[in-house]
Design an enzyme around this catalytic site. Structure first.
Site, short mmCIF file in Angstrom:
data_model
loop_
_atom_site.label_atom_id
_atom_site.label_comp_id
_atom_site.label_asym_id
_atom_site.label_seq_id
_atom_site.Cartn_x
_atom_site.Cartn_y
_atom_site.Cartn_z
N SER A 153 -4.92 6.10 -0.95
CA SER A 153 -5.44 5.16 -0.01
C SER A 153 -4.71 5.32 1.14
O SER A 153 -5.14 5.01 2.37
CB SER A 153 -5.75 3.83 -0.59
OG SER A 153 -4.48 3.37 -1.02
N ASP B 243 -0.49 -7.49 1.98
CA ASP B 243 -0.66 -6.21 1.72
C ASP B 243 0.49 -5.51 2.58
O ASP B 243 0.56 -5.75 3.79
CB ASP B 243 -1.94 -5.32 2.37
CG ASP B 243 -2.17 -3.93 2.27
OD1 ASP B 243 -1.10 -3.15 1.81
OD2 ASP B 243 -3.30 -3.53 2.83
N HIS C 253 -0.21 -0.35 3.14
CA HIS C 253 -0.88 -0.07 3.89
C HIS C 253 -0.55 -0.55 5.53
O HIS C 253 0.43 -1.44 5.64
CB HIS C 253 -2.53 -0.44 3.78
CG HIS C 253 -3.05 0.06 2.54
ND1 HIS C 253 -2.94 -0.44 1.21
CD2 HIS C 253 -3.48 1.42 1.94
CE1 HIS C 253 -3.33 0.05 0.18
NE2 HIS C 253 -3.75 1.31 0.64
#
Length: 438
Positions: free
Chosen positions: A167, A410, A413
């Protein structure tokens, strides 16, 4: 300049010089003795000659003094220029440096780019601060040109560029698409069932861009709800089968190797990671499977008859504090770290050690004449704890929440726009601009 020097240094310049004062016979001392005309003329001629000599001597001396005071260095050979027109030192380490303020901000916004995944659209999701948008990466020994999307698209006309990984690779390709879409809108021409692998095209440049979902880079299977079966001697056919089409490739891995996995080699189960004693398997650790993968990948790239230019991007550090993603960890910083303020976590440090060991001959993007180079973004990423979505992975994450510590963050990312955009700056210099003269 010469006029000024004459006026400054020669108050008694000879007649005819561009000066306010002149010299003639009336300025010479008179004599009371009886002297012949020839003697007087001879004396005057000698004095005139002396003054001319003195004039030119002082002019030369002044010229030498002024020029030498500038300490002009010898003329250097012309250095090669990047595609953006900036001169670069061929052996500059692009990956060692600092983040410096950049008032100009990002090349796009979350409004001007329509390809940002909701999880990384931090401004849309309500992140209140914007300071994280106004920094740029500055290598210590050279200047890093700002990404030029128009020049990039011209350079890669009729080419195919692929990102292979997890990702974070998808996060990276979305950043690149957002930058390029400011010049030409991209068209999506393929996606798999899960929308994890995609192919886009920039029609007017016939440039193809793709991301291939392959988090282990290896063949893997997950039958039912059992542990992941990882084949340490087989690369993933999902990208291997397409490899011959690619002109440029960016490959990355890392975090998925921390998952519970069963290792297969030579059609035999040889061990596992985090299998907690299942089937009496030996826990060889994630570093065992990661090193095996990196060696297999390196050998494949170097031995393949197809020779695209390949970058291996190093591991991405996370910035969870006071816990991990599932134990209340968060990232609420709003400024970059200084170099002495950041330290890799043990897991990231061990992964990076494995990468540098396997790719030690390909460090600093030089490639040593091969088609394989290292895109070493770990250090520059480590200094940006402010660049993650944090709680702003969903719109208004604290709405109706009494205990903010229960909101999942998060910290792996990257926000778009954000620090990950600078990966493209170093990527372009490493692959496109520097390949012409290193």
């Amino acid at each position: 300049m010469e006029q000024q020097l004459t006026t400054l240094f020669l108050p008694n310049s000879p007649k005819g010089a561009n000066n306010e004062e002149t010299l003639d016979a009336s300025s010479l001392p008179s004599t009371s003795t009886s002297t012949s005309t020839s003697t007087s003329t001879s004396t005057q001629s000698h004095r005139t000659f002396f003054k001319f000599f003195l004039y030119f001597f002082l002019i030369g001396f002044a010229y030498y003094f002024i020029i030498s005071s500038f300490a002009v260095s010898p003329i250097s050979p012309k250095l090669p220029e990047s595609a953006s027109g900036n001169v670069l030192w061929a052996k500059c380490d692009l990956f060692t440096g600092d983040w410096v303020p950049d008032p100009s901000g990002p090349l796009y916004t979350n409004l001007s780019c329509h390809h940002i995944q909701d999880f990384q659209n931090c401004l849309m999701n309500g992140r209140p601060d914007v300071n994280y948008l106004f920094w740029r990466w500055k290598p210590r020994d050279c200047d890093l040109p700002r990404f030029s999307p128009s020049q990039f698209l011209e350079t890669v006309r009729n080419k195919w560029w692929a990102f292979i990984g997890d990702s974070i690779a998808r996060n990276h390709v979305q950043s690149l698409i957002c930058i390029l879409s400011q010049v030409e809108e991209v068209v999506e021409i393929y996606h798999d069932k899960e929308f994890r692998s995609k192919i886009w095209r920039f029609p007017s440049h016939n440039f193809t861009l793709s991301v291939v979902w392959s988090p282990f880079l290896l063949k893997s299977e997950t039958p039912g709800n059992s542990d992941i079966q990882l084949y340490l001697d087989q690369l993933d056919p999902k990208w291997i089968d397409q490899y011959s089409k690619f002109d440029y490739v960016v490959i990355s891995g890392g975090k998925w190797f921390l998952k519970a996995t069963i290792f297969h080699e030579n059609n035999t189960v040889t061990g596992c990671h985090y299998c907690q004693g299942k089937n009496n398997l030996t826990d060889l650790g994630y570093d065992y499977s990661y090193r095996k993968t990196l060696n297999l990948l390196r050998d494949f790239v170097l031995n393949s008859s197809h020779k695209p230019l390949v970058l291996f991007r190093t591991t991405t550090p996370d910035h969870f504090e006071n816990g991990e993603w599932n134990t209340g960890g968060y990232c609420n910083r709003t400024m970059p770290f200084k170099e002495d303020e950041a330290k890799l976590k043990t897991v990231d440090d061990e992964m990076r050690d494995a990468e540098l060991e396997v790719f030690q001959n390909f460090r600093k993007g030089l490639g040593l004449g091969s088609n394989l180079r290292l895109l070493d973004t770990t250090a520059m990423s480590l200094l940006r704890p402010d660049g993650h979505p944090g709680p702003y992975r969903h719109p208004n994450p604290f709405a109706g929440v009494k205990d903010k510590s229960t909101v999942q963050n998060d910290c792996l990312h990257w926000c778009l726009p954000g620090p990950i955009d600078s990966w493209n700056d170093v990527m372009v210099e490493t692959i496109l601009n520097r390949e012409r003269y290193i």
